[in-house]
Write a protein that holds these residues in place. Structure first.
Motif, mmCIF file in Angstrom:
data_model
loop_
_atom_site.group_PDB
_atom_site.id
_atom_site.type_symbol
_atom_site.label_atom_id
_atom_site.label_comp_id
_atom_site.label_asym_id
_atom_site.label_seq_id
_atom_site.Cartn_x
_atom_site.Cartn_y
_atom_site.Cartn_z
ATOM 1 N N ARG A 206 2.120 7.508 3.500
ATOM 2 C CA ARG A 206 1.784 8.931 3.564
ATOM 3 C C ARG A 206 3.074 9.740 3.494
ATOM 4 N N SER B 148 -1.918 9.991 -3.588
ATOM 5 C CA SER B 148 -3.125 9.706 -4.365
ATOM 6 C C SER B 148 -4.347 10.442 -3.818
ATOM 7 N N GLN B 149 -4.278 10.922 -2.561
ATOM 8 C CA GLN B 149 -5.375 11.662 -1.945
ATOM 9 C C GLN B 149 -5.109 13.167 -1.922
ATOM 10 N N ARG B 150 -4.120 13.582 -2.672
ATOM 11 C CA ARG B 150 -3.669 14.975 -2.670
ATOM 12 C C ARG B 150 -4.788 15.971 -2.924
ATOM 13 N N LYS B 151 -5.567 15.760 -3.977
ATOM 14 C CA LYS B 151 -6.603 16.722 -4.352
ATOM 15 C C LYS B 151 -7.614 16.914 -3.227
ATOM 16 N N LYS B 152 -8.056 15.812 -2.647
ATOM 17 C CA LYS B 152 -9.048 15.852 -1.571
ATOM 18 C C LYS B 152 -8.530 16.635 -0.372
ATOM 19 N N TYR B 153 -7.305 16.334 0.055
ATOM 20 C CA TYR B 153 -6.785 16.964 1.269
ATOM 21 C C TYR B 153 -6.379 18.414 1.050
ATOM 22 N N ASN C 89 -9.357 20.607 1.336
ATOM 23 C CA ASN C 89 -9.800 20.800 2.715
ATOM 24 C C ASN C 89 -8.776 21.557 3.557
ATOM 25 N N GLU D 141 0.826 -1.203 0.000
ATOM 26 C CA GLU D 141 0.000 0.000 0.000
ATOM 27 C C GLU D 141 0.865 1.259 0.000
ATOM 28 N N GLU D 142 0.237 2.350 -0.346
ATOM 29 C CA GLU D 142 0.937 3.625 -0.490
ATOM 30 C C GLU D 142 1.176 4.268 0.874
ATOM 31 N N CYS E 156 -0.591 13.189 3.996
ATOM 32 C CA CYS E 156 -1.530 12.272 3.344
ATOM 33 C C CYS E 156 -0.835 11.476 2.244
ATOM 34 N N LYS E 157 -1.531 10.482 1.721
ATOM 35 C CA LYS E 157 -1.053 9.757 0.545
ATOM 36 C C LYS E 157 -1.093 10.702 -0.654
#
Length: 244
Positions: free
Chosen positions: A105, A221-226, A229, A102-103, A218-219
Motif C-alpha cells: 500500500r 491497483s485499487q486507486r479508482k475504487k478508493y 469513495n 504482493e503489492e 491503498c494499493k
C-alpha cells in the motif's frame, strides 16, 4: 435540488464556501507550502524515515526554511516513505526470494497538514462522533476521531488521524460536534503513530464496516475504487489555492 447521479464531491463542492476552516490559517499573514513525498523528491533518498526524530527534524527544517506555518498535500500521492512501517507492507510475502510478491500500500487517500504539535483542529461541519480509537502501531494513525455528517440528507464521514491522545478522553460515540467547534489537536509522535506532528484529514462516503479506523493508504491497483469513495478533501479544506 441534487440529482441522484450527483457525486459526493460535486455536492461538497457546491457547499465548499460554507465549511469552517479545519485549522486556523490566515493566508494574508501566513504561508502554506507543498510537501512532496513521491520518488520525484530526491531529498527523500537521504532521509532515514525509520528514525522518527530525524523525520521530525526534516519536516521542521522544511517549514522553518520557508517560514511556513503548514506543509500541505498528499492526496492521490504515490509515496515511497510508507516503507518505514510494516502496516503498509503486511500483505507482502515474508519470503524475500518468493517469485510472487504482493503489492504494498503506497497511495495516500487524504490530505496531510504538517505543523506544530498541539495545533488546534476544528469541525468543518456539524455532525456526530461516529467512532474513535487509539491505533497505536508504528506508522499508524495513533489517536483517531471519525465524524458523521449530513449534507441535505447525504451522509458522509471525515477522519482525523495523528491526534493528541488527550482528545479521546472526553468524547463519546453519538455526541454532537458543532460546526467550528474545536475538538482535537495535532498529537506528539509517541501518540500519533510515531510521525512528525500533522493532521491526516480524509473524506469518506461509505465507511462500513470500519470504526475508529479506515484505510488512509491503498494499493495503487485499487486507486479508482478508493478515490471514488474518498474524494479530494480540499473541497472542504479549501486551502490548496494558498500554496506558495
Amino acid at each position: 435540488m441534487y440529482s441522484t447521479q450527483t457525486t459526493l464531491y460535486e455536492r461538497l463542492k457546491i457547499t465548499t464556501h460554507r465549511f469552517h476552516p479545519v485549522v486556523q490559517f490566515n493566508p494574508a499573514k501566513e504561508k502554506l507550502i507543498q510537501f512532496d513525498f513521491t520518488e520525484n523528491n530526491n531529498e527523500l533518498q537521504e532521509i532515514d524515515f525509520d528514525d522518527t526524530e530525524i523525520f521530525c527534524k526534516y519536516i521542521n527544517d522544511l517549514l522553518q526554511k520557508s517560514n511556513a506555518k503548514f506543509g500541505f498535500g498528499g492526496y492521490n500521492e504515490l509515496r515511497t516513505l510508507y516503507k518505514r512501517s510494516n502496516i503498509f507492507n503486511s500483505n507482502l510475502s515474508e519470503n524475500i526470494n518468493a517469485q510472487s510478491v504482493e503489492e504494498p500500500r503506497r497511495l495516500h487517500l487524504g490530505i496531510d497538514i504538517w505543523g506544530k504539535e498541539e495545533t488546534e483542529v476544528f469541525a468543518p461541519w456539524g455532525g456526530m462522533v461516529h467512532s474513535f480509537a487509539f491505533n497505536n502501531n508504528f506508522g499508524d494513525y495513533g489517536a483517531t476521531i471519525i465524524l458523521l455528517h449530513q449534507l441535505e440528507g447525504l451522509p458522509f464521514f471525515t477522519l482525523y488521524g495523528h491526534l493528541s491522545l488527550e482528545d479521546l478522553q472526553n468524547i463519546r460515540e453519538g455526541s454532537y460536534i458543532s460546526r467550528g467547534q474545536k475538538f482535537a489537536h495535532f498529537g506528539k509522535p509517541e501518540e500519533n503513530g510515531h510521525w512528525p506532528p500533522h493532521l491526516h484529514f480524509q473524506v469518506i462516503q461509505d465507511i462500513t464496516p470500519y470504526k475508529g479506523d479506515y484505510p488512509g493508504v491503498c494499493k495503487f491497483s485499487q486507486r479508482k475504487k478508493y478515490l471514488l469513495n474518498c474524494p479530494d478533501p480540499d473541497v472542504i479544506l479549501n486551502m490548496r489555492k494558498f500554496i506558495s
